[in-house]
Scaffold this active site. Structure first.
Site, mmCIF file in Angstrom:
data_model
loop_
_atom_site.group_PDB
_atom_site.id
_atom_site.type_symbol
_atom_site.label_atom_id
_atom_site.label_comp_id
_atom_site.label_asym_id
_atom_site.label_seq_id
_atom_site.Cartn_x
_atom_site.Cartn_y
_atom_site.Cartn_z
ATOM 1 N N SER A 162 -9.303 -27.848 -11.995
ATOM 2 C CA SER A 162 -9.885 -28.828 -11.070
ATOM 3 C C SER A 162 -11.229 -28.389 -10.495
ATOM 4 C CB SER A 162 -8.916 -29.098 -9.918
ATOM 5 O OG SER A 162 -8.554 -27.889 -9.280
ATOM 6 N N HIS A 191 -10.374 -26.637 -2.738
ATOM 7 C CA HIS A 191 -11.618 -26.757 -3.511
ATOM 8 C C HIS A 191 -12.869 -26.607 -2.664
ATOM 9 C CE1 HIS A 191 -8.472 -29.026 -5.719
ATOM 10 N NE2 HIS A 191 -8.944 -28.262 -6.693
ATOM 11 N N ASP A 245 -11.291 -29.579 0.525
ATOM 12 C CA ASP A 245 -9.883 -29.844 0.859
ATOM 13 C C ASP A 245 -9.170 -28.493 0.975
ATOM 14 O OD1 ASP A 245 -9.496 -29.036 -1.758
ATOM 15 O OD2 ASP A 245 -8.939 -31.019 -2.512
#
Ligand SMILES: *[C@@H]1O[C@H](CO)[C@@H](O)[C@H](O)[C@H]1NC(C)=O
Ligand SMILES: *[C@@H]1O[C@H](CO)[C@@H](O)[C@H](O)[C@H]1NC(C)=O
Ligand SMILES: *[C@@H]1O[C@H](CO)[C@@H](O)[C@H](O)[C@H]1NC(C)=O
Ligand SMILES: *[C@@H]1O[C@H](CO)[C@@H](O)[C@H](O)[C@H]1NC(C)=O
Ligand SMILES: *[C@@H]1O[C@H](CO)[C@@H](O)[C@H](O)[C@H]1NC(C)=O
Length: 361
Positions: A37, A329, A326
């Protein structure tokens, strides 16, 4: 058609003003991206998984809004593409067959929750594990790319000059080893054994990518997961980072440089650059003010179970002051700091920075 989003020159982009202007031509013909991600540009939008970032406030600072990127704006891969003079790298799963045939500036196979191991992340849905990403790249090399080259030799030359980013391994801990109720790995392997197993599997995967024609690699190590807001919170840390978790991933990071050196020595014509994501990110956490950061908590309001942003809840306004977007990340600004250091600096990406890697014959 390859998608091209012109980059708005944000006020903090000081060095690149000069640099972006200067490189109107490509420094490399293409950028291919493998990973998780940290660099997914939208592949998970097309998979059945709860690991998705296709809703607001993700993408609040991205020109086209939410795209599936797990941050407020651009990822490391986006900044690298701009530095190379290339368009943003589109997610493979988002392209039609025609688009795949026409895209010769690189594709992105990265997938949120994916890891080096196939089982990694499987408890929260589907993902493209590294070996699957390589299968998609193989399809690209064997089926789609040849249409753009007169000879096989030309295709090989193009691949040998392209840049290959591999940013993976975080989830083999976060979404595997550290979740003993959902995955077996911590019952089967001790910490040292597990890191060795990951490195062995990664080495094979890097050789597979080499065998398909890649020569210039940038391989990230694993970040200081113990400093992420999600784990600081779950470990009840009041200040600093969960160093026990940082030590766990450091076992892997200690083995990676040697493995990359071995590959550079044994695979003819190859160069493997180490992306020191751990040190760079740790330094941001220890010395945030040095880089203009003032806040180590996440910018968006997170779901405490998943550490992803709550949908449609307004995030913080001073996003360039936050290291983390978040629970896991980095913000666009943190990605920018790392990408700039890796492209032009001397410590984040070694033994060559990416500008030097592009110049290597
Ligand atoms: C998506 O995954 C969920 C949970 O694993 C499952 O219940 C559902 O049937 C899947 N949906 C599709 C379309 O495969
Ligand atoms: C985990 O290991 C146990 C015992 O070895 C086995 O019964 C179980 O099927 C394994 N679970 C998974 C998800 O592999
Ligand atoms: C953190 O604190 C909560 C509540 O006091 C407790 O339930 C939990 O076990 C603690 N977690 C750790 C990792 O110590
Ligand atoms: C390495 O590759 C070059 C061309 O790229 C070739 O000339 C040379 O023979 C190769 N060396 C070995 C040991 O395979
Ligand atoms: C850090 O950011 C959070 C989330 O936006 C905010 O609630 C908090 O007040 C900020 N702390 C400082 C010291 O600015």
């Amino acid at each position: 058609m390859a998608k091209f989003f012109p980059i708005p020159l944000l006020s903090f982009l000081l060095i690149p003003h000069f640099f972006f202007a200067k490189c109107s031509s490509h420094l490399a013909p293409a950028l291919y991206v493998f990973g998780d991600s940290l660099v997914d540009s939208g592949n998970n939008d097309f998979l059945n998984t709860s690991s998705k970032a296709n809703y607001k406030p993700y993408g609040i600072d991205f020109p086209s809004g939410p795209t599936g990127r797990f941050t407020n704006g651009k990822t490391f891969a986006d900044f690298l593409a701009k530095y190379l003079g290339l368009p943003f790298v589109p997610p493979y799963l988002g392209l039609s067959k025609d688009q795949k045939s026409e895209t010769i500036t690189g594709m992105n196979y990265a997938s949120g929750s994916a890891g080096i191991l196939r089982k990694t992340g499987s408890a929260i849905g589907m993902n493209l594990a590294l070996q699957i990403q390589i299968e998609l790249f193989e399809e690209t090399v064997k089926h789609y790319l040849p249409k753009n080259f007169k000879t096989h030799h030309e295709l090989l030359k193009y691949l040998s000059k392209s840049i290959f980013v591999v940013d993976i391994g975080n989830n083999d801990y976060l979404n595997n080893y550290l979740q003993p109720a959902r995955y077996n790995s911590s019952h089967l392997y001790g910490p040292v054994q597990f890191s060795g197993y990951l490195l062995k599997e990664l080495k094979q995967s890097l050789q597979d990518i080499y065998n398909l024609g890649a020569r210039k690699f940038l391989v990230f190590n694993i970040g200081p997961i113990g400093c992420t807001p999600a784990l600081v919170y779950s470990q009840n840390i009041t200040s600093g980072c969960a160093e026990n978790l940082n030590q766990l991933v450091s076992l892997y990071n200690e083995g990676l440089p040697n493995m990359l050196q071995e590959l550079t020595a044994s695979l003819n014509g190859s160069t493997f650059v180490l992306g020191e994501f751990y040190q760079a990110s740790y330094d941001l956490n220890q010395n945030p003010y040095k880089y203009g950061f003032t806040n180590r908590s996440s910018c968006c309001v997170v779901n405490s179970a998943t550490s992803q942003c709550l949908q449609d809840v307004s995030p913080c306004k001073d996003r360039a002051k936050h290291i983390y977007w978040d629970g896991f990340h980095p913000t666009q600004h943190a990605n920018y700091v790392f990408a700039t250091g890796c492209f032009l600096g001397t410590t984040q990406c070694t033994p060559l920075n990416i500008l030097e890697l592009t110049q290597k014959h």
